[in-house]
Design an enzyme around this catalytic site. Structure first.
Site, mmCIF file in Angstrom:
data_model
loop_
_atom_site.group_PDB
_atom_site.id
_atom_site.type_symbol
_atom_site.label_atom_id
_atom_site.label_comp_id
_atom_site.label_asym_id
_atom_site.label_seq_id
_atom_site.Cartn_x
_atom_site.Cartn_y
_atom_site.Cartn_z
ATOM 1 N N ASN A 89 0.809 -1.219 0.000
ATOM 2 C CA ASN A 89 0.000 0.000 0.000
ATOM 3 C C ASN A 89 0.842 1.270 0.000
ATOM 4 O O ASN A 89 0.394 2.309 -0.493
ATOM 5 C CB ASN A 89 -0.905 -0.031 1.244
ATOM 6 C CG ASN A 89 -1.497 1.326 1.556
ATOM 7 O OD1 ASN A 89 -2.471 1.753 0.955
ATOM 8 N ND2 ASN A 89 -0.869 2.047 2.496
ATOM 9 N N LYS A 95 2.328 16.995 -4.665
ATOM 10 C CA LYS A 95 1.077 17.746 -4.870
ATOM 11 C C LYS A 95 1.152 18.502 -6.204
ATOM 12 O O LYS A 95 2.257 18.842 -6.685
ATOM 13 C CB LYS A 95 0.868 18.742 -3.724
ATOM 14 C CG LYS A 95 0.815 18.089 -2.345
ATOM 15 C CD LYS A 95 -0.556 17.511 -2.042
ATOM 16 C CE LYS A 95 -0.629 17.033 -0.612
ATOM 17 N NZ LYS A 95 -1.208 15.757 -0.357
ATOM 18 N N SER A 139 -3.539 2.592 -8.904
ATOM 19 C CA SER A 139 -4.479 3.712 -8.979
ATOM 20 C C SER A 139 -5.086 3.761 -10.369
ATOM 21 O O SER A 139 -4.458 3.329 -11.345
ATOM 22 C CB SER A 139 -3.727 5.018 -8.711
ATOM 23 O OG SER A 139 -4.541 6.123 -9.009
ATOM 24 N N ALA A 192 4.464 11.854 -13.175
ATOM 25 C CA ALA A 192 5.382 10.887 -12.566
ATOM 26 C C ALA A 192 4.591 9.857 -11.755
ATOM 27 O O ALA A 192 4.879 8.654 -11.798
ATOM 28 C CB ALA A 192 6.374 11.623 -11.662
ATOM 29 N N TYR A 193 3.578 10.335 -11.023
ATOM 30 C CA TYR A 193 2.753 9.430 -10.223
ATOM 31 C C TYR A 193 2.060 8.418 -11.134
ATOM 32 O O TYR A 193 2.056 7.208 -10.869
ATOM 33 C CB TYR A 193 1.721 10.240 -9.427
ATOM 34 C CG TYR A 193 0.785 9.413 -8.580
ATOM 35 C CD1 TYR A 193 1.210 8.871 -7.373
ATOM 36 C CD2 TYR A 193 -0.538 9.188 -8.990
ATOM 37 C CE1 TYR A 193 0.345 8.116 -6.587
ATOM 38 C CE2 TYR A 193 -1.402 8.440 -8.209
ATOM 39 C CZ TYR A 193 -0.967 7.907 -7.004
ATOM 40 O OH TYR A 193 -1.826 7.156 -6.234
ATOM 41 N N VAL A 195 2.918 7.371 -14.134
ATOM 42 C CA VAL A 195 3.866 6.393 -14.695
ATOM 43 C C VAL A 195 4.281 5.389 -13.613
ATOM 44 O O VAL A 195 4.371 4.182 -13.864
ATOM 45 C CB VAL A 195 5.098 7.102 -15.305
ATOM 46 C CG1 VAL A 195 6.176 6.087 -15.687
ATOM 47 C CG2 VAL A 195 4.687 7.920 -16.527
ATOM 48 N N VAL A 230 -9.879 8.850 -2.132
ATOM 49 C CA VAL A 230 -10.031 8.644 -0.688
ATOM 50 C C VAL A 230 -9.476 9.826 0.116
ATOM 51 O O VAL A 230 -8.360 10.300 -0.163
ATOM 52 C CB VAL A 230 -9.302 7.344 -0.264
ATOM 53 C CG1 VAL A 230 -9.562 7.050 1.202
ATOM 54 C CG2 VAL A 230 -9.756 6.166 -1.134
ATOM 55 N N THR A 232 -7.442 11.292 2.394
ATOM 56 C CA THR A 232 -6.218 11.021 3.159
ATOM 57 C C THR A 232 -5.305 12.230 2.976
ATOM 58 O O THR A 232 -5.630 13.148 2.217
ATOM 59 C CB THR A 232 -5.489 9.780 2.604
ATOM 60 O OG1 THR A 232 -5.101 10.064 1.246
ATOM 61 C CG2 THR A 232 -6.360 8.537 2.639
HETATM 62 P P1 NAP Z 1 -1.152 8.639 2.626
HETATM 63 O O1 NAP Z 1 -2.220 8.959 3.606
HETATM 64 O O2 NAP Z 1 -0.210 9.698 2.187
HETATM 65 O O3 NAP Z 1 -0.336 7.390 3.195
HETATM 66 C C1 NAP Z 1 0.758 6.879 2.503
HETATM 67 C C2 NAP Z 1 1.445 5.870 3.392
HETATM 68 O O4 NAP Z 1 2.591 5.366 2.692
HETATM 69 C C3 NAP Z 1 1.971 6.492 4.697
HETATM 70 O O5 NAP Z 1 1.817 5.578 5.729
HETATM 71 C C4 NAP Z 1 3.437 6.736 4.379
HETATM 72 O O6 NAP Z 1 4.258 6.768 5.530
HETATM 73 C C5 NAP Z 1 3.698 5.483 3.552
HETATM 74 N N1 NAP Z 1 4.988 5.538 2.871
HETATM 75 C C6 NAP Z 1 5.450 6.445 1.989
HETATM 76 N N2 NAP Z 1 6.701 6.155 1.632
HETATM 77 C C7 NAP Z 1 7.052 5.022 2.313
HETATM 78 C C8 NAP Z 1 8.219 4.244 2.394
HETATM 79 N N3 NAP Z 1 9.330 4.541 1.709
HETATM 80 N N4 NAP Z 1 8.207 3.147 3.171
HETATM 81 C C9 NAP Z 1 7.114 2.810 3.883
HETATM 82 N N5 NAP Z 1 5.983 3.549 3.879
HETATM 83 C C10 NAP Z 1 5.958 4.630 3.106
HETATM 84 O O7 NAP Z 1 -1.765 8.057 1.271
HETATM 85 P P2 NAP Z 1 -3.047 7.137 0.978
HETATM 86 O O8 NAP Z 1 -4.024 7.977 0.269
HETATM 87 O O9 NAP Z 1 -3.456 6.383 2.185
HETATM 88 O O10 NAP Z 1 -2.417 6.154 -0.105
HETATM 89 C C11 NAP Z 1 -2.198 4.764 0.101
HETATM 90 C C12 NAP Z 1 -2.013 4.117 -1.262
HETATM 91 O O11 NAP Z 1 -3.189 4.291 -2.043
HETATM 92 C C13 NAP Z 1 -0.871 4.729 -2.080
HETATM 93 O O12 NAP Z 1 -0.196 3.706 -2.771
HETATM 94 C C14 NAP Z 1 -1.607 5.629 -3.053
HETATM 95 O O13 NAP Z 1 -0.855 5.862 -4.222
HETATM 96 C C15 NAP Z 1 -2.855 4.830 -3.309
HETATM 97 N N6 NAP Z 1 -3.989 5.607 -3.823
HETATM 98 C C16 NAP Z 1 -4.571 6.564 -3.065
HETATM 99 C C17 NAP Z 1 -5.678 7.259 -3.565
HETATM 100 C C18 NAP Z 1 -6.394 8.325 -2.764
HETATM 101 O O14 NAP Z 1 -7.362 8.912 -3.271
HETATM 102 N N7 NAP Z 1 -5.995 8.600 -1.527
HETATM 103 C C19 NAP Z 1 -6.162 6.974 -4.859
HETATM 104 C C20 NAP Z 1 -5.542 5.973 -5.599
HETATM 105 C C21 NAP Z 1 -4.465 5.281 -5.065
HETATM 106 P P3 NAP Z 1 4.709 8.153 6.230
HETATM 107 O O15 NAP Z 1 3.593 8.561 7.155
HETATM 108 O O16 NAP Z 1 5.964 7.769 6.935
HETATM 109 O O17 NAP Z 1 4.925 9.163 5.136
#
Ligand code: NAP
Length: 276
Positions: A89, A95, A139, A192-193, A195, A230, A232
Site C-alpha cells: 500500500n 502535490k 491507482s 510521474a505518479y 507512470v 479517498v 487522506t
Molecule cells: P497517505 O495517507 O499519504 O499514506 C501513505 C502511506 O505510505 C503512509 O503511511 C506513508 O508513511 C507510507 N509511505 C510512503 N513512503 C514510504 C516508504 N518509503 N516506506 C514505507 N511507507 C511509506 O496516502 P493514501 O491515500 O493512504 O495512499 C495509500 C495508497 O493508495 C498509495 O499507494 C496511493 O498511491 C494509493 N492511492 C490513493 C488514492 C487516494 O485517493 N488517496 C487513490 C488511488 C491510489 P509516512 O507517514 O511515513 O509518510
C-alpha cells in the site's frame, strides 16, 4: 515457529493502509502487521487501533531501504515460516502545485512507488504460502497515464509477454528521459505518479503470470487495485471516500476465499475487474 496465519500491510501508519489494517484485524484469522518507516508513527497508529479494541502487531518497514525489507523478510521467515497476505500500500505523490523540478519528482516518485514496491515483492513473494493473497495498491491514475502514452509504449505496457526486466528498464528510461527533458518526445505522459502506477499495475500482471508458470498448484492470487478517491493526506479532504471505504477493495482482494481462482493478475476497482 508459529502456525498462525500472518498478514502484512505496507505504509499503514495512516490513510488507506491504516484502514486496511483495521479491517484485517476484524476479518483476518491471524496476526496482522501494521508496518511503517517511522517506529514512533507506527506505535501511535497501533495505539489508536488498540483504543478501538483491535490488536495489530508492529514491524518497521521502509520500502526505500533494502535492509529494512530484508529484516522484515527474515523476521517473517523465522517467526511464521512465510506469509499469507501481503498488501503493498505504501506510496507517495507530489502535490499538483509542488515546484520541485519534474525530473526530481520522477526519480523520487518512481523510487518509492515502483522500485520500492518491486523490492518488497522480490523479497517477500518467495515467502508466500499456498492460498496466499497479494494486493498491490495502484491507482486509476495508471489507466489514465497509460492512455497518455505513445501507441508504442501502450503496446509494451499491455503486452502479455513483457518481462520484469523490460518493465524495470522502461521505468528507469522514464526517469532518464525526464532528466534530459525528452520524456514528451519519447512518448511519456506528464505525470510521474501516473507512470509509477503504470509500473505497479504492469508489475502485478507480470508477477501473476510468473505465479501461474512457477507455482500454479499453490493457488496464490495476486492483483493490482485502485482504492478509489479517498480522503487522506495524499488526496485531501474533498475526496469522495472515507479511508475505511477506500480499504474495501484491497481488503476484498486480500481475503479472497481459498475456493476462489479469480481475480488473478487483474486491475480491480470497486471490487470489479477493469480492462487494462
Ligand atoms: P497517505 O495517507 O499519504 O499514506 C501513505 C502511506 O505510505 C503512509 O503511511 C506513508 O508513511 C507510507 N509511505 C510512503 N513512503 C514510504 C516508504 N518509503 N516506506 C514505507 N511507507 C511509506 O496516502 P493514501 O491515500 O493512504 O495512499 C495509500 C495508497 O493508495 C498509495 O499507494 C496511493 O498511491 C494509493 N492511492 C490513493 C488514492 C487516494 O485517493 N488517496 C487513490 C488511488 C491510489 P509516512 O507517514 O511515513 O509518510
Amino acid at each position: 515457529m508459529s502456525s498462525v496465519q500472518v498478514a502484512v500491510v505496507t505504509g499503514s501508519n495512516k490513510g488507506i493502509g491504516l484502514a486496511i489494517v483495521r479491517a484485517l484485524c476484524k476479518q483476518f484469522p491471524g496476526d496482522v502487521y501494521l508496518t511503517c518507516r517511522d517506529p514512533g508513527r507506527g506505535q501511535a497508529a497501533v495505539a489508536q487501533l488498540q483504543q478501538e479494541g483491535l490488536r495489530p502487531l508492529f514491524h518497521q518497514l521502509d520500502i526505500d531501504d533494502l535492509q529494512s525489507i530484508r529484516a522484515l523478510r527474515d523476521f517473517l521467515k523465522e517467526k511464521y515460516g512465510g506469509l499469507n497476505v501481503l498488501v503493498n500500500n505504501a506510496g507517495i505523490v507530489f502535490k499538483v502545485h509542488d515546484t520541485t523540478p519534474f525530473a526530481v519528482q520522477a526519480e523520487v516518485t518512481l523510487k518509492t512507488n515502483f522500485f520500492g514496491t518491486r523490492n518488497v515483492c522480490t523479497e517477500l513473494l518467495p515467502l508466500m504460502k499456498p492460498y496466499g493473497r497479494v494486493v498491490n495498491v495502484s491507482s486509476m491514475a495508471s489507466s489514465s497515464a497509460l492512455r497518455g502514452c505513445s501507441q508504442e509504449l501502450q503496446q509494451k505496457f499491455r503486452s502479455d509477454t513483457i518481462t520484469e526486466d523490460e518493465l524495470v528498464q522502461l521505468m528507469a528510461k522514464f526517469v532518464e528521459d525526464t532528466k534530459r527533458n525528452v520524456h514528451d518526445k519519447e512518448g511519456w505522459p506528464n505525470t510521474a505518479y501516473g507512470v509509477s502506477k503504470i509500473g505497479v499495475t504492469v508489475l502485478s500482471r507480470i508477477q501473476a503470470r510468473l505465479l501461474n508458470e512457477q507455482r500454479k498448484g499453490d493457488h496464490i492470487l495476486l492483483n493490482a487495485c485502485c482504492p478509489g478517491w479517498v480522503r487522506t493526506d495524499m488526496a485531501g479532504p474533498k475526496a469522495t471516500k472515507s479511508p475505511d471505504e477506500g480499504a474495501e477493495t484491497p481488503v476484498y482482494l486480500a481475503l479472497l476465499p481459498s475456493s476462489a481462482d479469480a481475480p488473478h493478475g487483474q486491475f480491480v476497482s470497486d471490487k470489479t475487474v477493469k480492462a487494462w
